[in-house]
Write a protein that holds these residues in place. Structure first.
Motif, short mmCIF file in Angstrom:
data_model
loop_
_atom_site.label_atom_id
_atom_site.label_comp_id
_atom_site.label_asym_id
_atom_site.label_seq_id
_atom_site.Cartn_x
_atom_site.Cartn_y
_atom_site.Cartn_z
N ARG A 67 0.81 -1.22 0.00
CA ARG A 67 0.00 0.00 0.00
C ARG A 67 0.85 1.27 0.00
NH1 ARG A 67 -5.50 -0.97 1.63
NH2 ARG A 67 -5.82 -3.19 1.84
N GLU A 68 1.88 1.28 0.84
CA GLU A 68 2.71 2.49 0.94
C GLU A 68 4.12 2.17 0.46
OE1 GLU A 68 2.63 4.78 4.70
OE2 GLU A 68 1.02 3.41 5.24
N LYS A 71 6.90 1.82 3.00
CA LYS A 71 6.91 0.64 3.87
C LYS A 71 7.49 -0.59 3.16
CE LYS A 71 4.63 2.30 7.51
NZ LYS A 71 5.18 2.30 8.85
#
Lengths: 183, 130
Positions: A67-68, A71
């Protein structure tokens, strides 16, 4: 000299777009820390190399689920952690997770270099690390190798932040004690 | 003095060449998969005319099907024929108008009644006489 991990700009979006150079840069960046983490958990060179390869393949295949972009590191270590657990289960050598300190309300302020080791203690440090229980060793390695936040470590290992704090606290305490005893 | 990170990474530095080999192998696998997807694209490209033809056939079938479905609808929207009594009355009216028109041109009628076709022999004779 190998420096401390800094905030870095990784070509994650380029890797998402399928650029081979971006994947090369990402793999190059994480290959050694990932290997260190896996090796210190499974204690076998060939198994560790296999798991690094599997983690890379999985990362390349499932980058869409990240998602990020920021990360990426913890996501990759999470894949590797899961691979280690799968391997343990497969080999029926999984240790029972000892969560006796899980609910202890401990507040720890940790810094990556709060544990400095003298040169003559390096070999001892490596040996002592291996004496720690796997759950404690896991959080300590993630903290040492990549300086992940408690939240990230909780995400990687699949436990609560409270459990991570507890394990970190007792792991450091045990390690200091062992080092003092040795010295 | 060293940090644990420095010690750990230094301790496993010897694995670097093997890790490089793994990295290259994984990247090569990715590239091969990329080439496979390219070859699939090329195959689809080579089949484009067949696909286009099939699409046209299906499009035609679809149009025909939709027309067939619409036919009863058109029949339903067409005006119904008038009842037989009305048609008979209309025909009578037409016949009456025609007869009136016929009565209105007596010269033509008389001429038609007066005209009696002559045998061919007589015609020829007249012609020959002339």
């Amino acid at each position: 000299m190998l420096g401390v991990v800094e905030i870095e700009q990784l070509p994650v979006s380029e890797a998402r777009a399928g650029e081979a150079a971006a994947w090369d840069a990402l793999f190059r960046r994480y290959q050694l820390p990932l290997y260190v983490y896996i090796f210190e958990l499974v204690r076998d060179e060939q198994t560790s190399l296999d798991l690094v390869q599997e983690a890379f393949i999985n990362a390349a295949r499932h980058i869409g689920s990240l998602r990020e972009d920021a990360k990426f590191g913890s996501w990759l270590f999470g894949i590797a952690h899961q691979k280690c657990i799968q391997r343990w289960r497969k080999q029926a050598r999984e240790e029972m997770l000892r969560d006796e300190f899980a609910n202890a309300p401990i507040e720890v302020e940790i810094a990556p270099d709060d544990l400095l080791i003298r040169e003559e203690q390096e070999a001892e440090f490596m040996g002592l690390l291996n004496q720690l229980p796997s759950p404690q060793r896991s959080v300590l390695l993630l903290h040492f190798v990549e300086e992940f936040s408690l939240e990230d470590i909780a995400g990687i290992t699949g436990v609560s932040i409270g459990t991570v704090k507890s394990r970190m606290h007792y792991a450091k305490k045990s390690l200091r004690k062992l080092l003092e005893e040795k010295s | 003095m060293k940090t644990p990170r420095e010690i750990l990474l230094h301790h496993h530095q010897h694995a670097q060449p093997k890790l490089d080999a793994i990295r290259r192998a994984v990247l090569a696998t990715r590239t091969e998969r990329g080439n496979e997807s390219i070859s699939l694209r090329e195959m689809l490209r080579s089949l484009r005319w067949h696909l286009l033809g099939m699409s046209a056939v299906w499009f035609l079938v679809l149009i025909l099907h939709s027309d067939a479905g619409r036919a009863p609808l058109l029949a339903a929207t067409m005006p119904k024929p008038p009842p037989p009594q009305v048609m008979i009355a209309s025909m009578r009216e037409h016949r009456r108008l025609l007869s009136e028109m016929a009565d209105a041109q007596p010269a033509d009628r008389e001429r038609r009644e007066l005209f009696v076709p002559k045998p061919h022999s007589e015609c020829r004779r007249e012609f020959s006489i002339a």
